[in-house]
Design a protein around this motif. Structure first.
Motif, short mmCIF file in Angstrom:
data_model
loop_
_atom_site.label_atom_id
_atom_site.label_comp_id
_atom_site.label_asym_id
_atom_site.label_seq_id
_atom_site.Cartn_x
_atom_site.Cartn_y
_atom_site.Cartn_z
N GLU A 81 -27.83 6.27 42.17
CA GLU A 81 -26.85 7.27 41.77
C GLU A 81 -26.33 8.03 42.98
O GLU A 81 -25.12 8.33 43.06
N ASP A 82 -27.21 8.35 43.94
CA ASP A 82 -26.78 9.04 45.15
C ASP A 82 -25.82 8.17 45.96
O ASP A 82 -24.82 8.66 46.49
N VAL A 83 -26.12 6.89 46.08
CA VAL A 83 -25.24 5.98 46.82
C VAL A 83 -23.87 5.91 46.14
O VAL A 83 -22.83 5.94 46.83
N ARG A 87 -20.44 7.08 47.92
CA ARG A 87 -19.32 6.14 48.08
C ARG A 87 -18.03 6.73 47.53
O ARG A 87 -16.95 6.56 48.11
N GLU A 88 -18.15 7.43 46.38
CA GLU A 88 -16.97 8.08 45.82
C GLU A 88 -16.46 9.17 46.76
O GLU A 88 -15.25 9.32 46.97
N GLN A 89 -17.38 9.94 47.35
CA GLN A 89 -16.99 10.98 48.28
C GLN A 89 -16.34 10.38 49.53
O GLN A 89 -15.36 10.89 50.05
N ARG A 92 -12.84 9.47 48.72
CA ARG A 92 -11.97 10.65 48.66
C ARG A 92 -11.62 11.13 50.07
O ARG A 92 -10.49 11.55 50.33
N LEU A 93 -12.61 11.10 50.98
CA LEU A 93 -12.37 11.59 52.33
C LEU A 93 -11.41 10.69 53.11
O LEU A 93 -10.81 11.13 54.09
N ARG A 94 -11.26 9.46 52.71
CA ARG A 94 -10.30 8.57 53.37
C ARG A 94 -8.87 8.88 52.97
O ARG A 94 -7.92 8.47 53.63
N ASP A 95 -8.71 9.61 51.87
CA ASP A 95 -7.39 9.97 51.39
C ASP A 95 -6.86 11.15 52.22
O ASP A 95 -7.48 12.22 52.24
N PRO A 96 -5.72 11.01 52.92
CA PRO A 96 -5.21 12.10 53.75
C PRO A 96 -4.85 13.35 52.95
O PRO A 96 -5.00 14.46 53.44
#
Length: 159
Positions: A81-83, A87-89, A92-96
């Protein structure tokens, strides 16, 4: 002979047979009672007790290991669940657009040409934190310490 036959009538014979059978059953019961505590029974009891003692520790270990396995499975599920969350975070961080939003909200960054405003509550009273570590960045704390030392006059903060 006819007198002997009358003397031993059917009822008398049945009564004698019943008494004889009852005595035989009583003898068998007493023999069985004596036979219950034989050497074989003692040996069997000793073997059963030995098996119980011999199997007690392995059974305890088995149960303990089963609970450890269940705990490891729970931890593995939590790690999965942490992984997934990380991965979702990461996505999101790759989105400018998300990065820009976070920079504006958390760091109060502005784009070139924008004007930033700080809104106060309007009460007119300034709130100063008594906790020096939470007052602001390190250079603010350093500058406040220099101001305090200057206000004390020559000789530092000693009075």
């Amino acid at each position: 002979m006819p007198a002997d036959r009358e003397r031993f009538s059917t009822a008398t014979r049945l009564k004698a047979l019943g008494e004889h059978a009852a005595a035989r059953v009583y003898r068998v019961r007493t023999k069985r009672r004596r036979g219950r505590l034989t050497g074989r029974a003692a040996l069997l009891a000793l073997v059963v007790c030995s098996l119980v003692v011999a199997l007690a520790y392995p059974m305890r270990q088995y149960i303990s290991q089963r609970s450890d396995i269940a705990e490891q499975r729970r931890e593995a599920q939590q790690a999965r669940e942490d992984v997934k969350r990380l991965r979702e975070q990461k996505a999101r961080l790759r989105d400018p657009a998300y990065t820009e939003q976070q920079a504006r909200e958390r760091l109060h960054f502005l784009m070139p040409g924008e004007t930033g405003y700080s809104v106060v509550d309007g009460s007119g009273s300034a709130q100063h934190s008594t906790d020096q570590g939470a007052a602001g960045p390190w250079y603010t704390n350093l500058w406040d310490a220099v101001d305090t030392a200057d206000a004390a006059g020559p000789g530092g903060a000693r009075r």
